[in-house]
Enzyme design. Structure first.
Site, mmCIF file in Angstrom:
data_model
loop_
_atom_site.group_PDB
_atom_site.id
_atom_site.type_symbol
_atom_site.label_atom_id
_atom_site.label_comp_id
_atom_site.label_asym_id
_atom_site.label_seq_id
_atom_site.Cartn_x
_atom_site.Cartn_y
_atom_site.Cartn_z
ATOM 1 N N ARG A 67 0.824 -1.211 0.000
ATOM 2 C CA ARG A 67 0.000 0.000 0.000
ATOM 3 C C ARG A 67 0.853 1.253 0.000
ATOM 4 O O ARG A 67 0.482 2.258 -0.591
ATOM 5 C CB ARG A 67 -0.921 0.013 1.227
ATOM 6 C CG ARG A 67 -2.165 -0.836 1.098
ATOM 7 C CD ARG A 67 -1.920 -2.280 1.420
ATOM 8 N NE ARG A 67 -3.156 -3.050 1.479
ATOM 9 C CZ ARG A 67 -3.225 -4.275 1.964
ATOM 10 N NH1 ARG A 67 -2.136 -4.869 2.429
ATOM 11 N NH2 ARG A 67 -4.373 -4.927 1.977
ATOM 12 N N ASP B 181 0.247 -7.782 -2.929
ATOM 13 C CA ASP B 181 -1.154 -7.602 -2.547
ATOM 14 C C ASP B 181 -1.906 -7.009 -3.738
ATOM 15 O O ASP B 181 -1.327 -6.776 -4.806
ATOM 16 C CB ASP B 181 -1.270 -6.674 -1.326
ATOM 17 C CG ASP B 181 -2.450 -7.050 -0.439
ATOM 18 O OD1 ASP B 181 -3.583 -7.062 -0.941
ATOM 19 O OD2 ASP B 181 -2.237 -7.331 0.753
ATOM 20 N N HIS C 74 -5.807 -11.737 -2.643
ATOM 21 C CA HIS C 74 -5.007 -10.508 -2.673
ATOM 22 C C HIS C 74 -4.059 -10.520 -3.866
ATOM 23 O O HIS C 74 -2.909 -10.080 -3.765
ATOM 24 C CB HIS C 74 -4.225 -10.339 -1.367
ATOM 25 C CG HIS C 74 -5.079 -9.970 -0.193
ATOM 26 N ND1 HIS C 74 -5.532 -8.696 0.034
ATOM 27 C CD2 HIS C 74 -5.575 -10.730 0.813
ATOM 28 C CE1 HIS C 74 -6.267 -8.669 1.136
ATOM 29 N NE2 HIS C 74 -6.314 -9.893 1.620
ATOM 30 N N ASP D 26 -5.478 -15.383 3.620
ATOM 31 C CA ASP D 26 -6.607 -14.684 4.239
ATOM 32 C C ASP D 26 -7.462 -13.999 3.172
ATOM 33 O O ASP D 26 -7.035 -13.792 2.035
ATOM 34 C CB ASP D 26 -6.105 -13.642 5.238
ATOM 35 C CG ASP D 26 -5.305 -12.537 4.559
ATOM 36 O OD1 ASP D 26 -4.429 -12.867 3.738
ATOM 37 O OD2 ASP D 26 -5.566 -11.356 4.820
ATOM 38 N N GLU D 27 -8.665 -13.633 3.564
ATOM 39 C CA GLU D 27 -9.539 -12.767 2.773
ATOM 40 C C GLU D 27 -9.569 -13.171 1.297
ATOM 41 O O GLU D 27 -9.200 -12.389 0.412
ATOM 42 C CB GLU D 27 -9.092 -11.308 2.935
ATOM 43 C CG GLU D 27 -9.193 -10.832 4.379
ATOM 44 C CD GLU D 27 -8.656 -9.432 4.601
ATOM 45 O OE1 GLU D 27 -9.025 -8.816 5.613
ATOM 46 O OE2 GLU D 27 -7.850 -8.953 3.772
#
Length: 324
Positions: free
Chosen positions: A17, A46, A113, A191-192
């Protein structure tokens, strides 16, 4: 700062990010050394950016490391959106960290991701089956349109679990990552990962049928096993977030880190060697109860460990990260 009593006293650095220049990372490592930190979990891939050079797949950084003005908070960000680390820079950072007494653990997110990865190589994403106006199924060969995301969130961008080519693509990436980082483990995320695209993918459906799986969530368990096998060939242990356990049984040598509370583990006995969990989620009393329960002779293989810092309980024969 005194002797470090914990095998894992670390921090996670997310450069996806917010890209951080090499010299800034070195200053951060020196500060971390002053605080007695001994591990840096380096989040390198990501939806919002791919930050490590992979020589066999140059578009990962040519495309995946480039992002426009972004919005992660109160104001639009026009800086630290683009950039990546060459393999020589990564080696330099690892060497500098070792001089600070800090191990570097790389993280490459799998299977979710993956927005930046798939923006560079969309052919490794899913195809999709749609129903036309005559109620006939039609397979769309054209890849989804991916992009390097400019905002936070959870996106359904998953690597296709049904294509052998996608698995081979990951193998090539992990081959290079394993050579770059000497630490005996690689974090693979997990994850996610909403299964929206997998649910409509004919290749994923074929893989599930071949494996006798009843739901897409189980397909992630298969994927974790394949990736774990790739890492073992390099003498590496896979590490993943606790959400990967929703797939059911995972390889016994997988190291699981719980980041969103003990509730995420559920009551199922997962066969993995270590689960590391911060005590703050439940409090010291609950941590003591769990430590007491897992140390009983008839306790399941599942270890749910809560302490004032990170400390794994490793049964005889289990891989202990402190015994490197």
């Amino acid at each position: 700062m005194g002797e470090n009593r914990h095998f894992y006293k670390g921090f996670m650095l997310d450069v996806c990010r917010h890209y951080m220049p090499v010299e800034d990372i070195k200053r951060l490592l020196r500060a971390a050394q002053f605080c007695g930190v001994n591990k840096m979990h380096w989040h390198l891939a990501d939806d919002q950016g791919w930050r490590i050079e992979i020589k066999k797949s140059p578009r990962l950084t040519q495309v995946g490391a480039v992002r426009g003005d972004s919005f992660f908070g109160a104001v639009s960000e026009t800086e630290h959106n683009c950039g990546f680390y060459t393999q020589e820079q990564a080696k330099d950072i690892v060497a500098y960290a070792q001089d600070c007494g800090i191990d570097v653990i790389p993280e490459i997110e799998i299977p979710g991701h993956a927005g930046a990865m798939l923006a560079a190589y969309p052919e490794f994403g899913c195809r999709r089956t749609v129903v036309d106006k005559d109620d006939k199924e039609q397979i769309i060969e054209e890849p989804y349109r991916y992009q390097v995301e400019t905002a936070g969130g959870i996106f359904p961008h998953l690597i296709c679990a049904g294509k052998d080519a996608s698995v081979d693509f990951l193998k090539d990436i992990l081959d290079e990552v394993s050579e770059l980082f000497p630490y005996p483990a690689v974090h693979i995320g997990g994850d996610e990962a909403p299964k929206t695209m997998w649910q409509s993918c004919p290749d994923c459906a074929a893989r599930m049928k071949k494996l006798g799986l009843s739901e897409p969530e189980q397909l992630q368990g298969y994927f974790t096993c394949r990736v774990a096998e790739m890492l073992r060939r390099h003498g590496k242990k896979p590490v993943c977030w606790n959400e990967a356990l929703r797939a059911g049984r995972v390889p016994e040598d997988v190291q699981v880190i719980g980041y969103d509370g003990l509730r995420a583990f559920g009551d199922q006995d997962y066969y993995c060697s270590t689960i590391i969990q911060p005590v703050e989620e439940l409090g010291t009393a609950a941590g003591e109860q769990i430590l007491q329960r897992i140390e009983e002779p008839d306790a399941p293989v599942l270890e749910k460990v809560l302490t004032s810092a990170y400390r794994p309980y490793s049964p005889p024969g289990a891989w202990a990260p402190s015994q490197r």
